[in-house]
Design a protein around this motif. Structure first.
Motif, PDB file in Angstrom:
ATOM      1  N   TYR A   1     -49.189 -63.889   8.679  1.00  0.00           N
ATOM      2  CA  TYR A   1     -48.519 -64.712   7.951  1.00  0.00           C
ATOM      3  C   TYR A   1     -48.153 -65.842   8.978  1.00  0.00           C
ATOM      4  CZ  TYR A   1     -48.688 -63.291   2.902  1.00  0.00           C
ATOM      5  OH  TYR A   1     -49.138 -63.138   1.822  1.00  0.00           O
ATOM      6  N   TYR A   2     -47.087 -65.422   9.926  1.00  0.00           N
ATOM      7  CA  TYR A   2     -46.514 -66.283  10.600  1.00  0.00           C
ATOM      8  C   TYR A   2     -46.663 -66.025  12.309  1.00  0.00           C
ATOM      9  CZ  TYR A   2     -43.818 -67.054   6.820  1.00  0.00           C
ATOM     10  OH  TYR A   2     -43.162 -67.468   5.460  1.00  0.00           O
TER      11      TYR A   2
ATOM     12  N   LYS B   1     -50.126 -58.811   6.650  1.00  0.00           N
ATOM     13  CA  LYS B   1     -48.729 -59.664   6.461  1.00  0.00           C
ATOM     14  C   LYS B   1     -48.214 -60.108   7.825  1.00  0.00           C
ATOM     15  CE  LYS B   1     -47.123 -58.102   1.743  1.00  0.00           C
ATOM     16  NZ  LYS B   1     -45.800 -57.501   1.174  1.00  0.00           N
TER      17      LYS B   1
ATOM     18  N   MET C   1     -49.147 -69.366  -4.539  1.00  0.00           N
ATOM     19  CA  MET C   1     -49.724 -68.431  -3.431  1.00  0.00           C
ATOM     20  C   MET C   1     -49.053 -69.085  -2.065  1.00  0.00           C
ATOM     21  SD  MET C   1     -53.620 -67.927  -4.388  1.00  0.00           S
ATOM     22  CE  MET C   1     -53.846 -66.710  -3.182  1.00  0.00           C
ATOM     23  N   HIS C   2     -49.140 -68.265  -1.033  1.00  0.00           N
ATOM     24  CA  HIS C   2     -48.648 -68.718   0.104  1.00  0.00           C
ATOM     25  C   HIS C   2     -49.357 -69.716   0.654  1.00  0.00           C
ATOM     26  CE1 HIS C   2     -47.712 -68.253   4.402  1.00  0.00           C
ATOM     27  NE2 HIS C   2     -46.840 -67.578   4.152  1.00  0.00           N
ATOM     28  N   ILE C   3     -48.840 -70.689   1.308  1.00  0.00           N
ATOM     29  CA  ILE C   3     -49.274 -71.839   1.961  1.00  0.00           C
ATOM     30  C   ILE C   3     -50.624 -71.813   2.696  1.00  0.00           C
ATOM     31  CG2 ILE C   3     -47.920 -71.941   4.108  1.00  0.00           C
ATOM     32  CD1 ILE C   3     -48.947 -74.857   1.670  1.00  0.00           C
ATOM     33  N   ASP C   4     -50.758 -70.477   3.364  1.00  0.00           N
ATOM     34  CA  ASP C   4     -51.686 -70.002   4.059  1.00  0.00           C
ATOM     35  C   ASP C   4     -53.171 -70.047   3.258  1.00  0.00           C
ATOM     36  OD1 ASP C   4     -50.254 -69.998   6.532  1.00  0.00           O
ATOM     37  OD2 ASP C   4     -50.562 -68.009   6.898  1.00  0.00           O
ATOM     38  N   ASP C   5     -52.902 -69.764   1.950  1.00  0.00           N
ATOM     39  CA  ASP C   5     -53.956 -69.763   1.332  1.00  0.00           C
ATOM     40  C   ASP C   5     -54.435 -71.229   0.578  1.00  0.00           C
ATOM     41  OD1 ASP C   5     -54.398 -66.767   0.846  1.00  0.00           O
ATOM     42  OD2 ASP C   5     -52.529 -66.870   0.179  1.00  0.00           O
TER      43      ASP C   5
ATOM     44  N   LYS D   1     -43.499 -73.127   2.476  1.00  0.00           N
ATOM     45  CA  LYS D   1     -44.206 -71.817   2.462  1.00  0.00           C
ATOM     46  C   LYS D   1     -45.134 -71.371   1.301  1.00  0.00           C
ATOM     47  CE  LYS D   1     -40.138 -69.411   4.571  1.00  0.00           C
ATOM     48  NZ  LYS D   1     -39.111 -68.510   4.528  1.00  0.00           N
ATOM     49  N   THR D   2     -45.120 -72.329   0.063  1.00  0.00           N
ATOM     50  CA  THR D   2     -46.091 -72.066  -0.914  1.00  0.00           C
ATOM     51  C   THR D   2     -46.753 -73.218  -1.472  1.00  0.00           C
ATOM     52  OG1 THR D   2     -44.182 -72.525  -2.422  1.00  0.00           O
ATOM     53  CG2 THR D   2     -44.251 -70.204  -1.929  1.00  0.00           C
TER      54      THR D   2
ATOM     55  N   ASP E   1     -53.761 -62.542  -9.006  1.00  0.00           N
ATOM     56  CA  ASP E   1     -52.965 -63.414  -8.687  1.00  0.00           C
ATOM     57  C   ASP E   1     -52.699 -64.653  -9.430  1.00  0.00           C
ATOM     58  OD1 ASP E   1     -51.758 -62.057  -6.417  1.00  0.00           O
ATOM     59  OD2 ASP E   1     -53.408 -63.198  -4.855  1.00  0.00           O
TER      60      ASP E   1
ATOM     61  N   GLU F   1     -46.918 -78.431  -3.133  1.00  0.00           N
ATOM     62  CA  GLU F   1     -46.518 -77.633  -1.828  1.00  0.00           C
ATOM     63  C   GLU F   1     -45.170 -77.617  -1.568  1.00  0.00           C
ATOM     64  OE1 GLU F   1     -49.295 -78.419   1.362  1.00  0.00           O
ATOM     65  OE2 GLU F   1     -50.675 -79.436  -0.002  1.00  0.00           O
TER      66      GLU F   1
END
Length: 472
Positions: A369-370, A366, A117-121, A143-144, A96, A140
């Motif tokens: 994610y949401y 996935k 990366m995705h904001i969750d990361d 979403k990212t 990544d 930020e």
């Protein structure tokens, strides 16, 4: 010119003195892995009394999906922990991360290393920034999230040091090499015309294989694999087939990386000591075919697939569980581990087990994610504490076949032992069959002869005792 020569000599010396450090810890002695870590005993009839490392942090299975950091009395990280983190970081970067170059308004090269990366990361990137003491801020969006550094001196002193010792093992190895050499030249004041600058920028990540360099696959190690899994791995469940799966994917240009992972795992990871003898013997018999490489799909993507339940449960799962994870992929792994326990115990044949599997399947990978993640820990515990249906001494597929035959012959779901169990003259179980017919086919006789020897208890073929029940 003199400075350039000295730098090259320095790099050459560094390359020659770096030792091969795969650090593949004794897999059957993992309880001694790190004195600062806690021990955790998996309460399972399949892995009895097996002490496994409980990592220094854990994911709480609650509504908020919080990652909780464990307090460590010793804030000075030891060398082993940092080395393992560096190996993990390289694997994660191979999946990544990015090395790239930009041209500023004055046509000067700027060098970057980092992740988008995705904001969750965010928690994962915060961990990376803290472990590296990286002087960078996050960028930020909704979403990212992006973490990058462009300070050449810091990059050279830190990132180059790490990636020279623990090299990339995908074709990103070539991108890193070109990025590093361009940085060294730039630090030494080498001047370029505009055409050269554009050429350098555009060729860093062009996937070009450099014939004078070979990717050092012999540097493969456990933590690189874990980092790569956290970036590129996927933990799957297949409710229709009642199995779990696990795969790592790459573009076909990195097929040799997947082959190297397969070779490393088969040569270095072994069944845990507590593996029941019958299962262990079958695993070792089919060892070389336990991991499969798929053909490229229409987009050129290939997968390294792990689909055999016993191999996953007694080899892959305990190994991955013994390592320290850094990303939210660990939550997927924990959910996958729970799914594996349900299947291996046969609890998917119960209403509670089946309902929990559906809940997990709607919250993993996935889908998380949401989604509003909501699997209370007490629901998981309630299912895993149920009485085991399958016989832990038998391979998973055999348990499944026996259960299916039992369902065909009996409308109730009570487990009974059926099939043919073959013992030697010392009453050691050496093979099993799901019925008389497959046993007869194997021994090249009639099913009636199999039935006769089961009934009279006489020695079969001068060396076997046949039973239709599993002896304790």
């Amino acid at each position: 010119m003199i400075k350039w020569t000295m730098i090259n000599i320095y790099l050459l010396l560094m390359f020659l003195i770096i030792k091969n450090n795969n650090n593949n810890n004794n897999y059957n002695n993992i309880t001694k892995y790190n004195k600062d870590m806690d021990l955790y005993s998996i309460q399972s009839p399949y892995i009895k009394n097996m002490n496994i490392i409980k990592r220094g942090y854990h994911t709480s299975l609650n509504n908020k999906l919080i990652i909780v950091q464990k307090d460590n009395k010793n804030n000075n990280k030891n060398n082993l922990e940092m080395d393992n983190f560096y190996k993990w970081l390289v694997g994660f970067t191979d999946g990544d991360g990015s090395f790239y170059i930009k041209l500023n308004d004055k046509k000067y090269l700027r060098f970057f290393y980092g992740f988008r990366m995705h904001i969750d990361d965010k928690a994962c990137l915060e961990k990376i920034r803290n472990m590296l003491n990286m002087p960078s801020n996050f960028e930020e969006t909704t979403k990212t999230i992006m973490l990058v550094n462009s300070q050449k001196k810091w990059l050279y002193s830190n990132i180059v040091t790490i990636f020279d010792k623990y090299p990339c093992l995908t074709i990103k190895y070539y991108s890193y090499y070109k990025w590093k050499m361009a940085m060294i030249n730039n630090l030494n004041g080498m001047s370029y015309n505009n055409k050269d600058l554009l050429n350098i920028k555009n060729t860093i990540n062009n996937y070009e294989v450099m014939p004078n360099l070979k990717i050092p696959y012999d540097k493969m190690n456990d933590y690189w694999i874990l980092g790569f899994i956290e970036a590129e791995g996927s933990f799957d469940t297949s409710p229709k087939r009642n199995i779990c799966g696990f795969n790592v994917s790459q573009h076909k240009r990195s097929i040799n990386t997947l082959k190297a992972i397969k070779s490393y795992v088969l040569n270095n990871w072994k069944p845990i000591d507590n593996t029941p003898l019958l299962i262990k013997n079958k695993l070792l018999k089919d060892w070389d075919s336990s991991i499969k490489l798929t053909k490229p799909d229409k987009n050129g993507v290939i997968k390294l697939e792990f689909n055999r339940m016993d191999f996953l449960y007694y080899v892959i799962l305990p190994k991955l569980y013994s390592l320290k994870w850094y990303s939210r992929k660990e939550i997927d792994f924990q959910l996958w581990k729970t799914t594996m326990e349900i299947y291996m115990k046969g609890l998917h044949n119960t209403t509670k087990g089946s309902n929990l599997l559906k809940l997990i399947n709607n919250n993993i990978n996935k889908k998380r994610y949401y989604s509003n993640y909501n699997i209370p820990k007490n629901i998981i515990d309630d299912v895993l504490n149920m009485n085991t249906i399958y016989n832990y001494k038998l391979p998973y597929r055999m348990n499944s076949d026996i259960q299916r035959l039992n369902s065909m012959n009996n409308n109730n779901t009570k487990f009974i032992n059926v099939g043919v169990f073959v013992y030697d003259l010392n009453n050691t179980l050496i093979m099993t069959f799901t019925g008389y017919r497959p046993a007869a086919t194997y021994f090249n006789c009639s099913k009636h002869e199999i039935a006769k020897y089961i009934k009279n208890g006489n020695v079969f073929m001068n060396k076997y005792i046949l039973k239709n029940i599993l002896l304790d």
